[in-house]
Design a protein around this motif. Sequence first.
Motif, PDB file in Angstrom:
ATOM      1  N   LEU A  87      -9.545 -28.911  13.689  1.00 20.96           N
ATOM      2  CA  LEU A  87      -8.556 -28.375  14.627  1.00 20.96           C
ATOM      3  C   LEU A  87      -9.111 -28.446  16.045  1.00 20.96           C
ATOM      4  CD1 LEU A  87      -5.909 -26.860  15.270  1.00 20.96           C
ATOM      5  CD2 LEU A  87      -7.101 -24.725  14.731  1.00 20.96           C
ATOM      6  N   SER A  89      -9.039 -27.302  19.941  1.00 22.66           N
ATOM      7  CA  SER A  89      -8.739 -25.966  20.469  1.00 22.66           C
ATOM      8  C   SER A  89      -7.442 -25.947  21.286  1.00 22.66           C
ATOM      9  CB  SER A  89      -9.916 -25.408  21.252  1.00 22.66           C
ATOM     10  OG  SER A  89     -10.268 -26.278  22.277  1.00 22.66           O
ATOM     11  N   THR A  92      -4.164 -24.724  18.831  1.00 20.33           N
ATOM     12  CA  THR A  92      -4.199 -23.506  18.013  1.00 20.33           C
ATOM     13  C   THR A  92      -2.834 -22.829  17.903  1.00 20.33           C
ATOM     14  OG1 THR A  92      -4.923 -22.197  19.910  1.00 20.33           O
ATOM     15  CG2 THR A  92      -6.637 -23.011  18.428  1.00 20.33           C
ATOM     16  N   ARG A  93      -2.016 -22.933  18.970  1.00 18.33           N
ATOM     17  CA  ARG A  93      -0.700 -22.270  18.901  1.00 18.33           C
ATOM     18  C   ARG A  93       0.159 -22.916  17.839  1.00 18.33           C
ATOM     19  NH1 ARG A  93       1.952 -21.612  24.512  1.00 18.33           N
ATOM     20  NH2 ARG A  93       1.016 -19.624  25.092  1.00 18.33           N
ATOM     21  N   ALA A  95      -0.860 -24.713  15.394  1.00 16.84           N
ATOM     22  CA  ALA A  95      -1.491 -24.484  14.080  1.00 16.84           C
ATOM     23  C   ALA A  95      -1.101 -23.109  13.525  1.00 16.84           C
ATOM     24  CB  ALA A  95      -3.011 -24.617  14.183  1.00 16.84           C
ATOM     25  N   CYS A  96      -1.065 -22.103  14.396  1.00 20.16           N
ATOM     26  CA  CYS A  96      -0.681 -20.752  13.932  1.00 20.16           C
ATOM     27  C   CYS A  96       0.786 -20.698  13.531  1.00 20.16           C
ATOM     28  CB  CYS A  96      -0.964 -19.706  15.002  1.00 20.16           C
ATOM     29  SG  CYS A  96      -2.700 -19.288  15.129  1.00 20.16           S
ATOM     30  N   ILE A 102      -6.025 -21.218   8.040  1.00 19.23           N
ATOM     31  CA  ILE A 102      -6.766 -22.269   8.744  1.00 19.23           C
ATOM     32  C   ILE A 102      -8.153 -22.300   8.101  1.00 19.23           C
ATOM     33  CG2 ILE A 102      -7.642 -23.068  10.992  1.00 19.23           C
ATOM     34  CD1 ILE A 102      -4.710 -22.603  11.351  1.00 19.23           C
ATOM     35  N   ALA A 105     -12.145 -23.325  10.883  1.00 16.63           N
ATOM     36  CA  ALA A 105     -12.692 -22.760  12.130  1.00 16.63           C
ATOM     37  C   ALA A 105     -14.193 -23.014  12.134  1.00 16.63           C
ATOM     38  CB  ALA A 105     -12.387 -21.269  12.208  1.00 16.63           C
ATOM     39  N   LEU A 110     -13.204 -21.748  19.181  1.00 15.22           N
ATOM     40  CA  LEU A 110     -11.997 -21.968  18.363  1.00 15.22           C
ATOM     41  C   LEU A 110     -11.499 -20.650  17.759  1.00 15.22           C
ATOM     42  CD1 LEU A 110     -10.084 -24.172  17.407  1.00 15.22           C
ATOM     43  CD2 LEU A 110     -11.625 -24.616  15.490  1.00 15.22           C
ATOM     44  N   ARG A 113      -9.651 -18.795  20.496  1.00 14.41           N
ATOM     45  CA  ARG A 113      -8.336 -19.394  20.762  1.00 14.41           C
ATOM     46  C   ARG A 113      -7.344 -19.090  19.650  1.00 14.41           C
ATOM     47  NH1 ARG A 113      -7.987 -24.059  24.591  1.00 14.41           N
ATOM     48  NH2 ARG A 113      -9.766 -23.659  25.932  1.00 14.41           N
ATOM     49  N   LEU A 114      -7.812 -19.193  18.408  1.00 15.18           N
ATOM     50  CA  LEU A 114      -6.937 -18.894  17.274  1.00 15.18           C
ATOM     51  C   LEU A 114      -6.500 -17.437  17.311  1.00 15.18           C
ATOM     52  CD1 LEU A 114      -8.694 -20.761  14.308  1.00 15.18           C
ATOM     53  CD2 LEU A 114      -6.310 -21.063  15.033  1.00 15.18           C
ATOM     54  N   SER A 117      -3.852 -17.024  19.920  1.00 13.01           N
ATOM     55  CA  SER A 117      -2.586 -17.632  19.494  1.00 13.01           C
ATOM     56  C   SER A 117      -1.899 -16.790  18.424  1.00 13.01           C
ATOM     57  CB  SER A 117      -2.814 -19.044  18.949  1.00 13.01           C
ATOM     58  OG  SER A 117      -3.350 -19.884  19.949  1.00 13.01           O
TER      59      SER A 117
END
Length: 242
Positions: A87, A89, A92-93, A95-96, A102, A105, A110, A113-114, A117
């Motif tokens: 992933l 960085s 991340t939005r 991805a969420c 996930i 990580a 990261l 950021r996750l 998000s």
Amino acid sequence: MPNIDSDFSRRLSAVESRIHTAATRSGRTRSAVTLVAVSKKFSGARIREAYQAGLRVFGENYVQEFSEKRPELADLEGAQFHLIGHLQSNKTRLACDLFQVIQTADSVKLLKRLDASAAERGQKTEVLLEIKLSDEDSKSGASEEELPQLLAAAKQCRSLNVTGLMTVPPWSEDAETSRPYFRRLAELARQFEGEHPLPKLSMGMSGDLEVAIEEGATMVRVGTALFGARPKPQAVEAPLAS
Ligand SMILES: *Cc1c(COP(=O)(O)O)cnc(C)c1O
């Protein structure tokens, strides 16, 4: 004409029986191991077919690729999608939005950021830490030396739920080659359980899932053995020599 449906069912039974046999042999139950069907490069229609055969957990490698398939799968109630590929960085939005879990990580940056998000979305996202136990340059994943700082950062991430570890050993035709990597991942989870419980271990693929289960895998990520060989990428025209 081959019947795709029964082909899939036949492959699924074979994988199920491999998981069952390995779990039983190592004194574990079938229900202790989650089968993650790795659907990268396969169409939404193939995912639907796997769902209809009873599978509920899917692994995808590419955020962009899955964002294109996701809309047509909106009606698959109870399906869970895991990101199992690297992933970036800046994704991340998305991805969420797309993934319940996930698995990859591998840095403090990261994780942060996750966390941001997931917080923006008012959700709690489940995360595994990807650990690289080999010294291959081509692979992502944090080193085992970085694990303590990742776990410390995870404690600060209120919108993430870090539940375990994931690894991808070097590719080999001999499944036994993977065993020391799987064993080490399980050892790391035990070593840090006082600081942070890490009950989930995602390890093992089509070629070495038995070895992974013997070493304590709670999730095996299986692509080829379920879906067959992945479609080859479209041939690309050779670039002009410069
Ligand atoms: C592609 C992939 C798998 C599945 O591999 P198969 O050998 O097809 O079962 C599992 N895990 C990761 C991280 C992958 O990229």
